[in-house]
Design a protein around this motif. Structure first.
Motif, mmCIF file in Angstrom:
data_model
loop_
_atom_site.group_PDB
_atom_site.id
_atom_site.type_symbol
_atom_site.label_atom_id
_atom_site.label_comp_id
_atom_site.label_asym_id
_atom_site.label_seq_id
_atom_site.Cartn_x
_atom_site.Cartn_y
_atom_site.Cartn_z
ATOM 1 N N ASP A 81 21.925 26.667 5.646
ATOM 2 C CA ASP A 81 20.550 27.120 5.460
ATOM 3 C C ASP A 81 20.389 28.583 5.848
ATOM 4 O OD1 ASP A 81 17.886 27.365 5.067
ATOM 5 O OD2 ASP A 81 17.272 25.996 6.661
ATOM 6 N N SER A 83 17.769 30.225 4.174
ATOM 7 C CA SER A 83 16.483 30.497 3.510
ATOM 8 C C SER A 83 15.482 31.173 4.431
ATOM 9 C CB SER A 83 15.875 29.189 2.989
ATOM 10 O OG SER A 83 15.630 28.281 4.056
ATOM 11 N N SER A 84 15.716 31.110 5.735
ATOM 12 C CA SER A 84 14.786 31.721 6.685
ATOM 13 C C SER A 84 15.188 33.136 7.086
ATOM 14 C CB SER A 84 14.666 30.850 7.947
ATOM 15 O OG SER A 84 14.134 29.583 7.647
ATOM 16 N N PRO A 99 10.725 37.937 4.610
ATOM 17 C CA PRO A 99 11.993 37.449 4.054
ATOM 18 C C PRO A 99 12.878 38.608 3.600
ATOM 19 C CG PRO A 99 10.114 36.247 3.155
ATOM 20 C CD PRO A 99 9.557 37.425 3.884
#
Length: 231
Positions: A81, A83-84, A99
């Motif tokens: 992950d 995505s953060s 982001p």
């Protein structure tokens, strides 16, 4: 306050130090009472927050201003992950994220003027938000009451080394609003009361949140444009 609500998500971090637990000596009590005040007295600290997760954890590298209750840094995902990834700034009530596909190793000294998305800091259901709230709550404008710490269950667990510093590992007392929660937070405290590491188990995560206080000089946190820190 969210930092108080976070206590509801702490679970016992099993195991004990090499020689503990045992009652704190008077010196250990005094150092544990001072450790959050030391953070506040320094204005802020550089931190690395390791947040566990089932799909891969997160690492937040940045600074916390303990006098203005404001944190700022860069997030990198681990495992599957990412995505953060990006910049993050948080207060006692809000989180602001920026982001970035290729987040830098360290957040820029001045936050970008645009590209931020704000949301409330969640009081439940988010290991990241719980970790941010815990990190923000590790500073106080006055020492804790040393007499109450051992009465409320604080204890000595053992000795360790963090970045070359000899430290004592101690468990924190019961939360102010929850009796019987002693031992759910562990502190790595230096000979002068400096906080070097904190480890807390959060929610149903099998691994604890670890907050390491870095030794480099603290860099002042600048608010995201248009954001007023919550006092």
């Amino acid at each position: 306050m969210v930092a108080v609500a976070v206590a509801a998500f702490l679970v016992v971090d099993g195991g004990s130090g090499p020689s503990g637990p045992r009652a704190l000596t008077s010196d250990e009590v005094n150092r544990l009472a001072m450790t959050r005040f030391r953070n506040y007295e320094a204005h802020g600290r550089a931190v690395t927050i390791t947040v566990p997760g089932t799909a891969g954890g997160l690492i937040v590298t940045g600074s916390v201003d303990y006098q203005r209750k404001l944190g700022y840094g860069v997030v990198h995902g681990t495992g599957r992950d990412t995505s953060s990834d990006g910049l993050i700034e948080w207060t006692a009530t809000s989180v602001f994220v920026h982001p970035m596909a290729n987040a830098p190793a360290h957040a820029p000294a001045s936050p970008p003027r645009s590209g931020w998305y704000g949301r409330p800091l969640q009081s439940s259901g988010s290991t990241l938000d719980s970790s941010l709230a815990i990190a923000l709550g590790l500073g106080s404008d006055r020492p804790d009451n040393a007499e109450l710490l051992p009465q409320n269950g604080a204890a000595w667990l053992g000795r360790d080394r963090v970045d070359g510093h000899r430290v004592d590992v101690m468990t924190g007392p019961s939360s102010r609003d929850r009796s019987g929660t002693a031992g759910r937070v562990r502190y790595w405290v230096g000979s002068d009361g400096t906080m070097h590491r904190v480890r807390v188990s959060v929610g149903s995560e099998s691994r604890p949140v670890v907050i390491d206080f870095d030794t480099q000089k603290y860099l002042p946190v600048k608010p995201v444009p248009g954001v007023t820190p919550t006092q």
